[in-house]
Each structure stands twice: as C-alpha cells, then as structure tokens.
Design a protein around this motif. Structure first.
Motif, short mmCIF file in Angstrom:
data_model
loop_
_atom_site.label_atom_id
_atom_site.label_comp_id
_atom_site.label_asym_id
_atom_site.label_seq_id
_atom_site.Cartn_x
_atom_site.Cartn_y
_atom_site.Cartn_z
N PRO A 1 0.56 -1.54 -0.21
CA PRO A 1 -0.07 0.12 0.08
C PRO A 1 0.75 1.10 -0.08
O PRO A 1 0.41 2.31 -0.71
CB PRO A 1 -0.81 -0.16 1.29
N TYR A 2 2.04 1.28 0.65
CA TYR A 2 2.78 2.48 0.60
C TYR A 2 4.00 2.63 -0.37
O TYR A 2 4.90 3.44 -0.22
CB TYR A 2 3.42 2.51 2.25
N SER A 3 3.61 1.66 -1.10
CA SER A 3 5.15 1.53 -2.31
C SER A 3 5.31 2.91 -3.06
O SER A 3 6.43 3.08 -3.44
CB SER A 3 4.72 0.53 -3.10
N GLU A 4 4.26 3.79 -3.23
CA GLU A 4 4.50 4.89 -4.17
C GLU A 4 4.91 6.18 -3.32
O GLU A 4 5.34 7.25 -3.48
CB GLU A 4 3.20 5.39 -4.56
N HIS A 5 5.01 5.78 -1.93
CA HIS A 5 5.55 6.94 -0.93
C HIS A 5 7.11 7.02 -0.96
O HIS A 5 7.59 5.96 -0.94
CB HIS A 5 5.28 6.72 0.60
N ASP A 6 7.39 8.16 -0.76
CA ASP A 6 9.20 8.51 -0.86
C ASP A 6 9.60 7.71 0.31
O ASP A 6 9.01 7.68 1.41
CB ASP A 6 9.34 9.85 -0.79
N GLY A 7 10.57 6.87 0.12
CA GLY A 7 11.35 6.12 1.13
C GLY A 7 10.72 4.91 1.57
O GLY A 7 11.08 4.43 2.51
N ALA A 8 9.64 4.59 0.95
CA ALA A 8 9.01 3.22 1.58
C ALA A 8 9.75 2.23 1.35
O ALA A 8 9.63 1.22 2.26
CB ALA A 8 7.73 3.03 0.64
N PHE A 9 10.32 1.71 0.29
CA PHE A 9 11.27 0.74 0.24
C PHE A 9 12.66 0.66 1.13
O PHE A 9 13.05 -0.38 1.72
CB PHE A 9 11.87 0.61 -1.35
N TYR A 10 12.91 2.06 1.53
CA TYR A 10 14.16 1.97 2.44
C TYR A 10 13.39 1.59 3.77
O TYR A 10 14.07 1.09 4.52
CB TYR A 10 14.82 3.46 2.78
N TYR B 1 14.61 -1.70 6.24
CA TYR B 1 14.90 -1.72 7.67
C TYR B 1 14.04 -2.94 8.29
O TYR B 1 14.71 -3.36 9.09
CB TYR B 1 14.45 -0.37 8.37
N HIS B 2 12.66 -3.01 7.90
CA HIS B 2 11.91 -4.06 8.52
C HIS B 2 12.35 -5.33 8.27
O HIS B 2 12.31 -6.41 8.98
CB HIS B 2 10.46 -3.75 8.27
N ALA B 3 12.71 -5.69 6.97
CA ALA B 3 13.13 -6.77 6.52
C ALA B 3 14.40 -7.14 7.21
O ALA B 3 14.71 -8.28 7.79
CB ALA B 3 13.43 -6.95 4.96
N PRO C 1 13.04 -1.95 -9.29
CA PRO C 1 13.54 -1.27 -10.68
C PRO C 1 14.70 -0.90 -9.94
O PRO C 1 15.92 -0.66 -10.59
CB PRO C 1 12.52 -0.31 -10.79
N GLU C 2 14.98 0.01 -8.68
CA GLU C 2 16.20 0.32 -8.10
C GLU C 2 16.57 -0.40 -6.96
O GLU C 2 16.17 0.16 -5.95
CB GLU C 2 16.17 1.77 -7.88
N PRO C 3 17.07 -1.35 -7.18
CA PRO C 3 17.52 -2.33 -5.90
C PRO C 3 18.35 -1.71 -5.11
O PRO C 3 19.11 -0.97 -5.23
CB PRO C 3 18.56 -3.39 -6.80
N LEU C 4 17.78 -2.32 -3.76
CA LEU C 4 18.53 -1.67 -2.55
C LEU C 4 19.63 -2.73 -1.93
O LEU C 4 20.26 -2.70 -0.99
CB LEU C 4 17.54 -1.78 -1.13
N LEU C 5 19.96 -3.78 -2.45
CA LEU C 5 20.90 -4.59 -2.17
C LEU C 5 21.59 -4.92 -3.64
O LEU C 5 21.35 -4.74 -4.74
CB LEU C 5 20.32 -6.20 -2.06
N SER C 6 23.01 -5.26 -3.27
CA SER C 6 23.92 -5.41 -4.32
C SER C 6 23.85 -6.85 -4.78
O SER C 6 23.15 -7.71 -4.20
CB SER C 6 25.34 -5.34 -3.79
#
Length: 165
Positions: free
Chosen positions: A72-81, A85-87, A112-117
C-alpha cells in the motif's frame, strides 16, 4: 474483520486492534490489515505497527511493516528504505533462519532500483538454499547474480551437502 481492523486503527483504538490481532491467526490478521491499508493508505496503520513493536518486537510485526511499505505505501518516498529496515530486523530476530524473512530482502533486490547489491542478494540466496534447497526464487536469483559477478560457478549440490553436515 477488515472493517473492524480499519475502524479501530483509524480511530486510534490501538489496544482494541492489538487485542484483535492476538485473538486470531496472525496470517489472517495480516491479510485483512494489508487489505484495509490498501483502501485507506493512512499512516495510522504504520503507527499501529510501531506501537505494537514498542510493546513487543517480533519478526511478525516487522514482516507486517515490510508488507505495508512494499504494497500500500510503495508509492510513498522512502517506502522501500523503510521496508529494508523492517526486513533486516526480521532477519536479525529470526537469526537468518526464516526463509520468509530472507525472501523479503530478496524482493528489494528485484525492484527497479535495487537496495541490495548482487553480492548481497547472492549471499542471501545462498543462506535460503541452506535452509530450503529447493527454493526456486533463491536458485534463480543466485544464478542471475552469479552471471553478473565475475562469472561465479554455482554448485547447488554443494549447498545441499552443507545442509546435511
């Protein structure tokens, strides 16, 4: 149940929502909670999770916060960051032994913009395969990331043998 959850959370009746969460199967609560959050997208849903974590930090609550941020929050800035944190907290709380927690992190490699290498995704996939040697998601990510990293050769039979040791 979705409407009950939504009503209690949106009106700030967290104790009632917390009681409801503890009285039903957590996966059922999770499904209705995410569905309610999809309808409203209010930050009160996240506030409820934070309040619950303050009472008792569990991997399940971090998993719920993760789902909230990637759906639900995926479109919010910083949601994936926030999801990252929670993962990460979920993986720590489960001592890197719960496949669900590890898979959540891999999802953050597939955006699309991965947070992991690739290396991080490879290592997490390797950990998953030690626990669940037949996990197709981990196998596919391990193969894909290995191709991009110095042509690493993946020997799945060696992973299976290390699990039996």
């Amino acid at each position: 149940m979705k409407d009950l959850i939504k009503g209690h959370i949106l009106s700030g009746e967290f104790d009632t929502a917390y009681r409801l969460m503890s009285e039903v199967d957590f996966l059922e609560f999770e499904e209705h909670f995410i569905s309610a959050a999809h309808e409203e997208e209010s930050t009160m849903f996240y506030t409820f999770i934070l309040d619950s974590i303050k009472k008792e930090e569990t991997s399940e609550l971090h998993d719920l916060a993760f789902l909230l941020h990637v759906y639900p929050y995926s479109e919010h800035d910083g949601a994936f960051y926030s999801a990252y944190y929670h993962a990460e907290r979920s993986m720590i709380l489960t001592e890197y032994k719960e496949v669900k927690s590890l898979l959540q992190m891999l999802l953050l490699h597939a955006i699309p913009e991965p947070l992991l290498s690739d290396k991080q995704a490879f290592d997490i996939s390797k950990q998953i395969l030690k626990i669940d040697p037949d996990n197709k998601v981990a196998r596919n990510i391990m193969k894909e990331t290995a191709k991009r990293m110095d042509k690493v050769v993946v020997d799945f039979s060696q992973l299976s043998n290390s699990q039996n040791a």
